[in-house]
Write an enzyme that holds these catalytic residues in place. Sequence first.
Site, PDB file in Angstrom:
ATOM      1  CE  LYS A 195      12.718   5.404   5.786  1.00  0.00           C
ATOM      2  NZ  LYS A 195      11.487   4.560   5.732  1.00  0.00           N
ATOM      3  CD  GLU A 269      20.905  -6.497  -0.218  1.00  0.00           C
ATOM      4  OE1 GLU A 269      20.501  -6.547  -1.403  1.00  0.00           O
ATOM      5  OE2 GLU A 269      20.255  -6.896   0.742  1.00  0.00           O
ATOM      6  CB  CYS A 303      17.243  -8.199  -2.913  1.00  0.00           C
ATOM      7  SG  CYS A 303      17.891  -8.859  -1.391  1.00  0.00           S
ATOM      8  CD  GLU A 400      14.509  -6.180  -7.454  1.00  0.00           C
ATOM      9  OE1 GLU A 400      14.457  -4.958  -7.260  1.00  0.00           O
ATOM     10  OE2 GLU A 400      15.171  -6.952  -6.740  1.00  0.00           O
TER      11      GLU A 400
HETATM   12  P1  NAI Z   1      12.506   1.976  -1.910  1.00  0.00           P
HETATM   13  O1  NAI Z   1      13.925   1.832  -2.331  1.00  0.00           O
HETATM   14  O2  NAI Z   1      11.801   3.241  -2.257  1.00  0.00           O
HETATM   15  O3  NAI Z   1      12.379   1.763  -0.328  1.00  0.00           O
HETATM   16  C1  NAI Z   1      13.348   1.181   0.500  1.00  0.00           C
HETATM   17  C2  NAI Z   1      13.575   2.042   1.725  1.00  0.00           C
HETATM   18  O4  NAI Z   1      14.134   3.289   1.328  1.00  0.00           O
HETATM   19  C3  NAI Z   1      12.308   2.396   2.492  1.00  0.00           C
HETATM   20  O5  NAI Z   1      12.589   2.436   3.855  1.00  0.00           O
HETATM   21  C4  NAI Z   1      11.985   3.791   1.979  1.00  0.00           C
HETATM   22  O6  NAI Z   1      11.209   4.552   2.859  1.00  0.00           O
HETATM   23  C5  NAI Z   1      13.363   4.378   1.826  1.00  0.00           C
HETATM   24  N1  NAI Z   1      13.468   5.487   0.879  1.00  0.00           N
HETATM   25  C6  NAI Z   1      12.685   5.760  -0.201  1.00  0.00           C
HETATM   26  N2  NAI Z   1      13.119   6.866  -0.822  1.00  0.00           N
HETATM   27  C7  NAI Z   1      14.195   7.310  -0.131  1.00  0.00           C
HETATM   28  C8  NAI Z   1      15.094   8.423  -0.289  1.00  0.00           C
HETATM   29  N3  NAI Z   1      14.962   9.271  -1.282  1.00  0.00           N
HETATM   30  N4  NAI Z   1      16.109   8.551   0.607  1.00  0.00           N
HETATM   31  C9  NAI Z   1      16.258   7.678   1.606  1.00  0.00           C
HETATM   32  N5  NAI Z   1      15.444   6.632   1.803  1.00  0.00           N
HETATM   33  C10 NAI Z   1      14.433   6.435   0.949  1.00  0.00           C
HETATM   34  O7  NAI Z   1      11.720   0.740  -2.508  1.00  0.00           O
HETATM   35  P2  NAI Z   1      10.134   0.628  -2.761  1.00  0.00           P
HETATM   36  O8  NAI Z   1       9.644   1.891  -3.405  1.00  0.00           O
HETATM   37  O9  NAI Z   1       9.506   0.189  -1.516  1.00  0.00           O
HETATM   38  O10 NAI Z   1      10.071  -0.551  -3.836  1.00  0.00           O
HETATM   39  C11 NAI Z   1      10.298  -0.299  -5.212  1.00  0.00           C
HETATM   40  C12 NAI Z   1      11.056  -1.457  -5.823  1.00  0.00           C
HETATM   41  O11 NAI Z   1      12.350  -1.527  -5.268  1.00  0.00           O
HETATM   42  C13 NAI Z   1      10.460  -2.827  -5.571  1.00  0.00           C
HETATM   43  O12 NAI Z   1       9.465  -3.111  -6.486  1.00  0.00           O
HETATM   44  C14 NAI Z   1      11.657  -3.717  -5.720  1.00  0.00           C
HETATM   45  O13 NAI Z   1      11.883  -4.013  -7.076  1.00  0.00           O
HETATM   46  C15 NAI Z   1      12.792  -2.871  -5.206  1.00  0.00           C
HETATM   47  N6  NAI Z   1      13.154  -3.193  -3.810  1.00  0.00           N
HETATM   48  C16 NAI Z   1      14.249  -3.944  -3.600  1.00  0.00           C
HETATM   49  C17 NAI Z   1      14.590  -4.316  -2.318  1.00  0.00           C
HETATM   50  C18 NAI Z   1      15.772  -5.151  -2.057  1.00  0.00           C
HETATM   51  O14 NAI Z   1      15.873  -5.765  -1.002  1.00  0.00           O
HETATM   52  N7  NAI Z   1      16.722  -5.205  -2.936  1.00  0.00           N
HETATM   53  C19 NAI Z   1      13.774  -3.935  -1.173  1.00  0.00           C
HETATM   54  C20 NAI Z   1      12.657  -3.092  -1.486  1.00  0.00           C
HETATM   55  C21 NAI Z   1      12.371  -2.769  -2.766  1.00  0.00           C
END
Ligand code: NAI
Length: 491
Positions: A195, A269, A303, A400
Amino acid sequence: MAELERTQRHAPAPKDWTYAPAPESRDVVRIAERYGNFIGGEWVEPRDTYATVSPSSEEPLATVAQGTEADVDAAVGAARDAFANGWSELSGSERAKYLFRVARILQERAREFAVLESLNGGKPIKESRDVDLPLAAAHFFYYAGWADKLEYAFPNRSPRPVGVAGQIIPWNFPLLMLAWKVAPALACGNTVVLKPAETTPLTALLFCDVLRQAELPAGVVNIVTGDGRTGAALVDHDGVDKIAFTGSTEVGKAIQRRLAGTGKRLTLELGGKAANIVFDDSALDQAVEGIVNGIYFNQGHVCCAGSRLFVQESIHEQLVEKLKRRLTTLRVGDPLDKNTDVGAINSAMQLEKIRSLVQSGVDEGAEIYQPPCRLPEKGYWFAPTVFTNVAQSYRIAQEEIFGPVLSVLTFRTPDEAVEKANNTPYGLSAGIWTEKGSRILWMAQRMRAGVVWANTFNRFDPTSPFGGYKESGFGREGGLHGLEPYLRFEE
Ligand code: NAI
Ligand code: MG
């Protein structure tokens, strides 16, 4: 010499550093009006949809599926069938052939993918072209190489595939994160339901075309788009044997709670708040380049970004001055322009988060610097930002931000640098700048971080494992270590 002097007299330094526009052509990529989910090798008409936009213009690019529980169920079913009906029994060298094909096709179609990645995600074309695409292809090449050597990688342990892997990826490196997840899974004989993140589904959908070109058996890789609800359906599905997640710590924790007691495997991660530590004996101009690369690369949507800069007190003033001067030369704007250094923020939501954290920095008393730059009127933009006068307790030093925002702090001794750098719930990466080899090793041993860079930053290689400590997650991707989560051992 005389010749040189004459040229110098006749060519004074330019007062204005603006460049003529040099946009990469959009024509190399054809975006469909509407995409379904890719299940069992076919496009399946979506039940529910949404529009994906270009963050630099807010222009809608395509209608894509908001995957439902039924879609996820169909995709897991297709992956299960493909696993049982051939893929898991295929010899390693046969699996390798498909992975090599995918790698080569990605190289051939690199320009198309790079343009699409920049269009849908907002990152500068020079990054998608020079970093994301070459690395994505390299991951497929690398894991193709392991596919027929698993017995040698894990001698006397009879490595077997795990089954169906559910993979959930973020929006900061859409195709690269797909490659990090799909390549090792397939090399080990698993099948996949992936996904993509809701804001950046397009390169994953174009990747389905690569899979068809490579003649990968139907159902080995399935792609279901949608937001967190689709992700949650995948996490909860009984037919999934392993979940690999990259994203926020908040969602990572929620997934871990949901999987507790289910027997499903999990790698996470998550976020980071990396320390980039500059000692007074380092090559300062080189360090400035590393600092800029560490936090402004990909708009800071990284990240492992070097978001906390620790400078030895004696060089603080000099370094900050050099850094600010360097910031004035960064070009912010059109992601498709080949001269752009900093592109668009990925989404309105992320922009809002950056703004509110930056405001908290101002309110708490940090000193803000932004170079003069004209931001486009449409789209999501944030100027490169440096905070000085930052206390360890400020939110901008703790949380972050995931944007082009750097917090500068100081230290006096190596011990103090270690103490402050490790004073975070995260532990994904760190950077050390010093001329002394012994100090690099001394520091690296003490950093609670999965990756430690010395006199460089944000360097990636498929042969090198990547992953975190503490709230940055667990499990490793890349390298030999990256195979383990996708294998079970019949010892
Ligand atoms: P997120 O963690 O919500 O999204 C990442 C992925 O998880 C997306 O594909 C999303 O659709 C999916 N997702 C969301 N809720 C889920 C659930 N309950 N169960 C399974 N999958 C789920 O991150 P978001 O909201 O896009 O960004 C929020 C913050 O997270 C950012 O501001 C940043 O600080 C951090 N982040 C960190 C990342 C990294 O590479 N470490 C990548 C993206 C965001
Ligand atoms: Mg979220």
